[in-house]
Design an enzyme around this catalytic site. Structure first.
Site, PDB file in Angstrom:
ATOM      1  CG  HIS A  68      16.569  17.668 -49.185  1.00 62.37           C
ATOM      2  ND1 HIS A  68      17.417  16.594 -49.264  1.00 62.37           N
ATOM      3  CD2 HIS A  68      16.029  17.814 -50.419  1.00 62.37           C
ATOM      4  CE1 HIS A  68      17.401  16.104 -50.497  1.00 62.37           C
ATOM      5  NE2 HIS A  68      16.555  16.833 -51.220  1.00 62.37           N
ATOM      6  CG  PHE A  97      21.018  24.885 -53.363  1.00 59.58           C
ATOM      7  CD1 PHE A  97      19.878  25.218 -52.640  1.00 59.58           C
ATOM      8  CD2 PHE A  97      21.211  23.555 -53.712  1.00 59.58           C
ATOM      9  CE1 PHE A  97      18.956  24.239 -52.273  1.00 59.58           C
ATOM     10  CE2 PHE A  97      20.298  22.579 -53.356  1.00 59.58           C
ATOM     11  CZ  PHE A  97      19.174  22.919 -52.628  1.00 59.58           C
ATOM     12  CG  PHE A 121      22.303  22.496 -47.570  1.00 58.59           C
ATOM     13  CD1 PHE A 121      21.261  21.853 -46.924  1.00 58.59           C
ATOM     14  CD2 PHE A 121      22.164  22.782 -48.924  1.00 58.59           C
ATOM     15  CE1 PHE A 121      20.105  21.499 -47.598  1.00 58.59           C
ATOM     16  CE2 PHE A 121      21.024  22.435 -49.614  1.00 58.59           C
ATOM     17  CZ  PHE A 121      19.987  21.789 -48.949  1.00 58.59           C
ATOM     18  CG  HIS A 151      26.660  14.933 -50.395  1.00 60.58           C
ATOM     19  ND1 HIS A 151      27.373  15.243 -51.538  1.00 60.58           N
ATOM     20  CD2 HIS A 151      25.871  16.012 -50.139  1.00 60.58           C
ATOM     21  CE1 HIS A 151      27.037  16.449 -51.953  1.00 60.58           C
ATOM     22  NE2 HIS A 151      26.122  16.938 -51.119  1.00 60.58           N
ATOM     23  N   GLY A 167      22.727  15.500 -53.620  1.00 59.14           N
ATOM     24  CA  GLY A 167      23.788  16.365 -54.127  1.00 59.14           C
ATOM     25  C   GLY A 167      23.604  16.618 -55.610  1.00 59.14           C
ATOM     26  CG  HIS A 177      17.855  13.212 -55.443  1.00 55.46           C
ATOM     27  ND1 HIS A 177      17.507  12.724 -54.205  1.00 55.46           N
ATOM     28  CD2 HIS A 177      17.629  14.561 -55.396  1.00 55.46           C
ATOM     29  CE1 HIS A 177      17.086  13.725 -53.439  1.00 55.46           C
ATOM     30  NE2 HIS A 177      17.145  14.845 -54.138  1.00 55.46           N
ATOM     31  CD  GLU A 198      17.973  18.333 -58.574  1.00 53.44           C
ATOM     32  OE1 GLU A 198      17.677  19.432 -58.063  1.00 53.44           O
ATOM     33  OE2 GLU A 198      18.481  17.406 -57.913  1.00 53.44           O
ATOM     34  CG  HIS A 254      14.445  16.605 -58.565  1.00 55.77           C
ATOM     35  ND1 HIS A 254      13.814  17.795 -58.300  1.00 55.77           N
ATOM     36  CD2 HIS A 254      15.304  16.389 -57.528  1.00 55.77           C
ATOM     37  CE1 HIS A 254      14.259  18.295 -57.159  1.00 55.77           C
ATOM     38  NE2 HIS A 254      15.155  17.459 -56.660  1.00 55.77           N
ATOM     39  CG  ASP A 290      16.121  21.794 -50.770  1.00 59.67           C
ATOM     40  OD1 ASP A 290      16.557  21.154 -49.807  1.00 59.67           O
ATOM     41  OD2 ASP A 290      16.259  21.426 -51.951  1.00 59.67           O
TER      42      ASP A 290
END
Length: 513
Positions: free
Chosen positions: A114, A206, A210, A292, A324, A351, A354, A379, A437
């Site tokens: 990202h 986390f 951002f 998102h 997200g 994604h 995760e 992931h 990240d």
């Protein structure tokens, strides 16, 4: 072919007759024992990569490094880097020969990172916060916001705006001031188990990071410097290509003028082209555009944006994803109608998995990602709990983007030896190593994640064959065109041979005088 081999091995070994009590035929026992071990090893990732004599010698050197560090960990658990949390192991990892070897090794493509969290937090503090005009304010939740413009409504700040340069001048020690600033964009702590005891705590911090960096990242002069540094950190960690998750933030300049996302895409392309011109053995980057998952309207708007951007830049903005926290956000199934509006030329990179949940709405993202014909899964941590889905991933060659340190730092796994990627490697599930990240946990490049892949997730006897497989597969699972892949593989082969030579020159047997 591997599935067929599993069946054959099972049938052969099911015919073995074991006697009760003592072993009647020790020679037969040893033969069968070795056969099972060999057959299992033949199923692992990298088993199809035969080493040249030069590679075999380099592998001998690497295995010496690996055995030394694993043996140290066996004797001293507090120094077992393969089992320790990254925040506790990082300094020890950096001192070992394994990490130095991996730093030197060409790593192919990075397929999951990202952009706003891709660059070293130390670089951000030492560079972006020293730029003229940097401001800082605080929200009512005591969250730092870095920016180059005063927009209280946008930033949600309850404090005044302070000039960072003046605060730094007034501080007793500028280094201490910088360290405190860096804590706003870095999760690293001495005792993560105490500071982040659960998912909620670590994900709150986390997400906040951002918000802290986002508006500074959008400042055009800062954006240009940041993206160049992102490419620099990848290139000098021997990554040759990257596919970057980005929402392509609207940029603003010194006068406060705001530019559309089309402008951001053109800036990315321009920086990328200049970097590739300077470093022609770097293939550049492409963008996976992101919505998102916390709001369906945001997803709908991002799909609309993507359609136009993909139309304007089809070879650069190559695909779509929803990002997200899965445990808190909308599932793919709940937004199917919106996703159906994506153009048929769009490639999907969802994604999925995760999460530590099983049989919940969260891990159904894996199922829907597969049914939606995703090219890769970000992931895929929970995939090991779904044997049918795992077989579908294998059958359809859907690449898993495995981010070891991210999964650990965000509290999915503590001891990396328990990461499900160990199963994926054992069964040769398509996967590549990614870093997600890295700037947010004091990492740089991809070498740290490769360290855990080979030292924690792989068998103790796995070496250069597995590393080579992960590197080459990263190119296979990329969305490079056939011409770009051919060029990339030619460059990779040359750099790989150069790497082998460097290893032998540095650590190989010296001729006797």
């Amino acid at each position: 072919m591997k599935s067929f081999l599993i069946i054959v091995v099972f049938l052969i070994h099911s015919m073995i007759v074991y006697t009760q009590g003592y072993i009647n035929n020790r020679e037969q026992y040893e033969k069968e024992r070795k056969q099972i071990m060999d057959d299992e090893e033949a199923l692992q990732a990298g088993a199809d990569f035969n080493l040249t004599s030069k590679e075999a010698e380099v592998n001998r050197i690497f295995m010496g490094f690996k055995d030394k560090e694993l043996t140290r960990g066996l004797r001293h658990e507090d120094q077992h880097t393969a089992a320790l949390h990254f925040f506790k192991a990082k300094s020890m990892i950096e001192k070992g020969d394994v990490f130095l070897f991996l730093k030197m090794m060409p790593k192919g493509a990075l397929l999951h990172v990202h952009d706003t969290a891709a660059v070293s937090s130390k670089w951000v503090i030492k560079n972006l916060t020293y730029m003229p005009g940097m401001l800082r304010c605080r929200t009512s939740a005591n969250l730092n916001i870095f920016t180059f413009r005063k927009m209280r409504n946008k930033h949600g700040c309850s404090s005044s705006y302070y000039k960072v340069s003046e605060e730094r001048d007034y501080a007793w020690y500028s280094s201490k001031y910088d360290q405190d600033l860096e804590k706003s964009i870095n999760l690293r702590v001495a005792y993560p188990e105490m500071v982040y005891p659960n998912l909620k705590d670590v994900w709150n911090k986390f997400r906040n990071m951002f918000s802290t960096i986002g508006d500074a990242f959008s400042y055009l002069p800062a954006f240009r410097r940041y993206v160049w540094q992102m490419l620099t950190e990848l290139y000098f960690d021997n990554v040759m290509y990257a596919e970057i998750r980005s929402s392509l933030k609207k940029l603003y300049d010194e006068k406060g003028k705001v530019y559309p996302k089309e402008f951001t895409a053109r800036e990315y392309i321009d920086i990328n082209n200049k970097f590739v011109k300077k470093y022609p053995d770097f293939l550049g980057v492409k963008i996976i555009f992101c919505g998102h998952r916390n709001d369906i309207n945001r997803i709908r708007h991002s799909v609309k944006e993507f359609k136009q951007l993909h139309k304007d830049f089809p070879n650069f903005i190559i695909g779509y994803d929803i990002v997200g926290q899965e445990d808190k956000g909308l599932t793919l199934y709940s937004v199917l109608n919106v996703l159906d509006e994506l153009p048929k030329t769009a490639r999907l990179f969802f994604h999925g998995g995760e999460t530590n949940w099983l049989g919940s709405i969260m891990d159904t993202n894996l199922l829907d990602a597969i049914l939606l014909k995703t090219k890769r899964i970000g992931h895929g941590y929970a995939l090991a709990k779904h044997p049918i889905l795992m077989e579908m991933v294998k059958k359809n060659s859907i690449g898993l983007e495995v981010s070891p340190i991210s999964n650990q730092v965000l509290n999915l796994v503590w001891d990396m030896r328990n990461h499900p990627a160990a199963i994926y490697l054992a069964e040769d599930i398509p996967m590549s190593i990614t870093n997600d990240d890295p700037g947010f946990w004091d990492a740089e490049g991809l070498s740290y994640d490769f360290y855990y892949a080979i030292m924690s997730m792989a068998p103790n006897n796995a070496g250069l064959s597995l590393l080579k497989a992960l590197v080459w597969h990263s190119i296979d699972y990329s969305i490079l065109t056939s011409e770009e892949k051919e060029k990339g593989l030619n460059i990779l082969s040359r750099r790989w041979d150069k790497f082998l030579t460097e290893v032998l020159n540095r650590w190989g047997k010296k001729p006797k005088k």
